[in-house]
Design a protein around this motif. Structure first.
Motif, PDB file in Angstrom:
ATOM      1  N   HIS A 123       0.812  -1.402  -0.160  1.00  0.00           N
ATOM      2  CA  HIS A 123       0.001  -0.009   0.044  1.00  0.00           C
ATOM      3  C   HIS A 123       0.841   1.376   0.018  1.00  0.00           C
ATOM      4  O   HIS A 123       1.888   1.411   0.881  1.00  0.00           O
ATOM      5  CB  HIS A 123      -1.058  -0.052   1.253  1.00  0.00           C
ATOM      6  CG  HIS A 123      -1.786   1.176   1.252  1.00  0.00           C
ATOM      7  ND1 HIS A 123      -2.804   1.396   0.337  1.00  0.00           N
ATOM      8  CD2 HIS A 123      -1.708   2.286   2.179  1.00  0.00           C
ATOM      9  CE1 HIS A 123      -3.249   2.664   0.854  1.00  0.00           C
ATOM     10  NE2 HIS A 123      -2.718   3.185   2.085  1.00  0.00           N
ATOM     11  N   TYR A 124       0.589   2.168  -0.771  1.00  0.00           N
ATOM     12  CA  TYR A 124       1.375   3.441  -1.104  1.00  0.00           C
ATOM     13  C   TYR A 124       0.846   4.413  -0.356  1.00  0.00           C
ATOM     14  O   TYR A 124      -0.502   4.754  -0.437  1.00  0.00           O
ATOM     15  CB  TYR A 124       1.463   3.727  -2.572  1.00  0.00           C
ATOM     16  CG  TYR A 124       1.782   5.155  -2.878  1.00  0.00           C
ATOM     17  CD1 TYR A 124       3.115   5.500  -3.126  1.00  0.00           C
ATOM     18  CD2 TYR A 124       0.788   6.025  -3.179  1.00  0.00           C
ATOM     19  CE1 TYR A 124       3.691   6.828  -3.156  1.00  0.00           C
ATOM     20  CE2 TYR A 124       0.930   7.277  -3.584  1.00  0.00           C
ATOM     21  CZ  TYR A 124       2.446   7.649  -3.828  1.00  0.00           C
ATOM     22  OH  TYR A 124       2.806   9.140  -3.921  1.00  0.00           O
ATOM     23  N   SER A 125       1.333   5.574   0.197  1.00  0.00           N
ATOM     24  CA  SER A 125       0.965   6.613   0.686  1.00  0.00           C
ATOM     25  C   SER A 125       2.437   7.739   0.751  1.00  0.00           C
ATOM     26  O   SER A 125       3.559   7.061   1.160  1.00  0.00           O
ATOM     27  CB  SER A 125       0.525   6.616   2.219  1.00  0.00           C
ATOM     28  OG  SER A 125       1.517   5.827   3.077  1.00  0.00           O
ATOM     29  N   MET A 126       1.851   9.181   0.607  1.00  0.00           N
ATOM     30  CA  MET A 126       2.893  10.008   0.782  1.00  0.00           C
ATOM     31  C   MET A 126       2.726  10.815   1.920  1.00  0.00           C
ATOM     32  O   MET A 126       1.722  11.187   2.325  1.00  0.00           O
ATOM     33  CB  MET A 126       2.674  11.131  -0.216  1.00  0.00           C
ATOM     34  CG  MET A 126       3.606  12.147  -0.408  1.00  0.00           C
ATOM     35  SD  MET A 126       3.164  13.445  -1.763  1.00  0.00           S
ATOM     36  CE  MET A 126       3.992  12.550  -3.024  1.00  0.00           C
ATOM     37  N   LEU A 127       3.827  10.698   2.789  1.00  0.00           N
ATOM     38  CA  LEU A 127       3.894  11.333   4.004  1.00  0.00           C
ATOM     39  C   LEU A 127       4.276  12.857   3.923  1.00  0.00           C
ATOM     40  O   LEU A 127       3.834  13.708   4.890  1.00  0.00           O
ATOM     41  CB  LEU A 127       4.927  10.739   4.793  1.00  0.00           C
ATOM     42  CG  LEU A 127       4.694   9.221   5.089  1.00  0.00           C
ATOM     43  CD1 LEU A 127       5.467   8.564   6.133  1.00  0.00           C
ATOM     44  CD2 LEU A 127       3.202   8.935   5.578  1.00  0.00           C
ATOM     45  N   GLY A 128       5.040  13.256   3.211  1.00  0.00           N
ATOM     46  CA  GLY A 128       5.682  14.601   2.970  1.00  0.00           C
ATOM     47  C   GLY A 128       6.277  15.078   1.931  1.00  0.00           C
ATOM     48  O   GLY A 128       6.817  14.125   1.038  1.00  0.00           O
ATOM     49  N   ALA A 129       6.256  16.420   1.401  1.00  0.00           N
ATOM     50  CA  ALA A 129       6.950  16.707   0.338  1.00  0.00           C
ATOM     51  C   ALA A 129       7.637  18.277   0.661  1.00  0.00           C
ATOM     52  O   ALA A 129       6.928  19.105   1.029  1.00  0.00           O
ATOM     53  CB  ALA A 129       5.872  16.903  -0.969  1.00  0.00           C
ATOM     54  N   ALA A 130       8.914  18.223   0.486  1.00  0.00           N
ATOM     55  CA  ALA A 130       9.662  19.676   0.516  1.00  0.00           C
ATOM     56  C   ALA A 130      10.874  19.810  -0.107  1.00  0.00           C
ATOM     57  O   ALA A 130      11.413  18.845  -0.785  1.00  0.00           O
ATOM     58  CB  ALA A 130      10.193  19.567   2.178  1.00  0.00           C
ATOM     59  N   MET A 131      11.155  20.999  -0.255  1.00  0.00           N
ATOM     60  CA  MET A 131      12.506  21.259  -1.134  1.00  0.00           C
ATOM     61  C   MET A 131      13.557  21.007  -0.238  1.00  0.00           C
ATOM     62  O   MET A 131      13.860  21.044   1.104  1.00  0.00           O
ATOM     63  CB  MET A 131      12.485  22.594  -1.636  1.00  0.00           C
ATOM     64  CG  MET A 131      11.493  23.088  -2.529  1.00  0.00           C
ATOM     65  SD  MET A 131      11.723  22.373  -4.153  1.00  0.00           S
ATOM     66  CE  MET A 131      13.550  22.437  -4.405  1.00  0.00           C
ATOM     67  N   ASN A 132      14.702  20.510  -0.651  1.00  0.00           N
ATOM     68  CA  ASN A 132      16.092  20.002  -0.166  1.00  0.00           C
ATOM     69  C   ASN A 132      17.115  20.783  -0.858  1.00  0.00           C
ATOM     70  O   ASN A 132      17.430  20.421  -2.218  1.00  0.00           O
ATOM     71  CB  ASN A 132      16.001  18.556  -0.328  1.00  0.00           C
ATOM     72  CG  ASN A 132      17.424  18.126   0.404  1.00  0.00           C
ATOM     73  OD1 ASN A 132      18.575  18.480   0.302  1.00  0.00           O
ATOM     74  ND2 ASN A 132      17.285  17.285   1.370  1.00  0.00           N
ATOM     75  N   THR A 133      17.746  21.562  -0.293  1.00  0.00           N
ATOM     76  CA  THR A 133      18.565  22.692  -0.857  1.00  0.00           C
ATOM     77  C   THR A 133      19.962  22.136  -0.137  1.00  0.00           C
ATOM     78  O   THR A 133      20.972  23.218  -0.352  1.00  0.00           O
ATOM     79  CB  THR A 133      18.228  23.900  -0.782  1.00  0.00           C
ATOM     80  OG1 THR A 133      18.102  24.423   0.672  1.00  0.00           O
ATOM     81  CG2 THR A 133      17.152  24.235  -1.584  1.00  0.00           C
TER      82      THR A 133
END
Length: 368
Positions: free
Chosen positions: A107-117
């Motif tokens: 089962h797929y789920s997205m926990l977070g998304a952010a820029m990594n610099t």
């Protein structure tokens, strides 16, 4: 009657060595930037941490190829834009990234998304979770992110961690499936045996390392020179293998190309220069590079976290055992052949053949 003096390495001969090495290195570097720079902005990472019933998947994608999620069109992604379009981003990944265990989809789920610099090339960091109902077994990851719609040159380097086990591989447009079979935890003796055998297998299959030793040994003057060269190679590659595997030094991306270059250099030197006075020092220097290549293979296999030291020592001992076994066969044969009148021509022919192979490897590895 004036006695003939033994050849010695004068200043002009030393200059010839530097010119020879510089010529080979320069030719390679002329080709390298075209390929190296082509991939820098396309690289991504797949960091997989395996748990008993799931995979924590941290996916890093190059920001320049993710601008379809740039809401305001300023060619600059922000955390706010990624949050705003999180569902759209999640839906895209769900269609292009599949993970299964034992043939059953997780089962797929997205926990977070952010820029990594944190690096020179900004990336989008996506925290994903693939979960199942039972303990994970045979894992299969099918990866098609960016390849077919946004960036066919995209590459994602895989780093998988499963308790004491770790693996490395990569995804690209031609390699979209990664499979991993979970293993039972190894005992200390089991780990040492496994890595000792892997060391033997690696040196027996590592034809580039063997050809390097061959072109060195065919130009030696006798058994003493042969033993000194083998010892220098052994000590040198042991140093960098251990330092690289322990993380004290990092193998550069060009190490495999440098190994091919070392073979080409020695093969050409066999044709050009007629003294082995500096061969031990040359062998030691190039042996340091070969050791990083050994370490790269070892890291690719995956070093058990609980038995790191024993596994590294066993792998290195396996390499030495394989090398010793080959030496016991090769040295008597070479010593016998040296007594034959045709040996100088044979040595030249072997050097020429190895030179062609090494140049092919050099071009191939620079082009990757």
């Amino acid at each position: 009657m004036e006695r003939k003096r033994k050849p010695s390495l004068d200043k002009s001969s030393l200059l010839q060595r530097f010119m020879l090495f510089g010529l080979l290195l320069g030719g390679g570097l002329l080709l390298a930037p075209q390929q190296g720079s082509a991939h820098a902005l396309n690289d991504g990472y797949s960091m997989l941490t395996v748990t008993e019933t799931g995979i924590e998947y941290d996916l890093y994608l190059p920001a320049p190829t993710m601008l379809m999620f740039d809401t305001d069109g300023d060619a600059h992604l922000t955390d706010e834009e990624l949050t705003e379009r999180k569902q759209e981003l999640s839906d895209y990944l769900k269609k292009s990234l599949f993970v299964s265990s034992g043939g059953e989809a997780l089962h797929y789920s997205m926990l977070g998304a952010a820029m990594n610099t944190q690096s020179d090339n900004p990336r989008v960091e996506l925290n994903l979770l693939f979960s199942g109902q039972a303990e994970l077994s045979h894992l299969r990851v099918e990866y098609s992110v960016l390849f077919d719609d946004y960036d066919s040159e995209h590459v994602s380097y895989i780093y998988l961690f499963d308790g004491e086990h770790s693996k490395m591989s990569l995804f690209d447009a031609k390699h979209r499936i990664y499979e991993y079979e979970r293993e039972a935890a190894l005992s200390p003796l089991g780990a040492m045996w496994k890595f000792g055998v892997l060391g033997v297998e690696h040196i027996l299959k590592g034809i580039d390392h063997l050809l390097f030793l061959l072109v060195l040994l065919i130009a030696t003057r006798g058994l003493g020179d042969m033993l000194r060269i083998i010892t220098a190679f052994t000590v040198a590659h042991s140093i960098t293998l251990l330092l690289t595997a322990f993380g004290h030094i990092t193998a550069p991306v060009w190490v495999e190309a440098a190994i091919a270059l070392s073979i080409a250099y020695v093969a050409v030197e066999n044709l050009w220069l007629r003294t082995s006075r500096w061969r031990v020092a040359i062998t030691f220097g190039f042996g340091l590079i070969h050791g990083m290549g050994f370490a790269g293979a070892l890291i690719g296999i995956g070093i058990p976290a609980k038995h790191t030291i024993g596994s590294l020592i066993a792998f290195n001992m396996g390499v030495e055992a394989g090398q010793l076994a080959l030496a016991l066969v090769a040295l008597p044969l070479l010593l016998q052949l040296r007594r034959r009148p045709f040996y100088p021509k044979l040595a030249i022919g072997i050097s020429l053949a190895v030179l062609v192979i090494a140049i092919y490897w050099l071009i191939e590895r620079i082009s990757v």
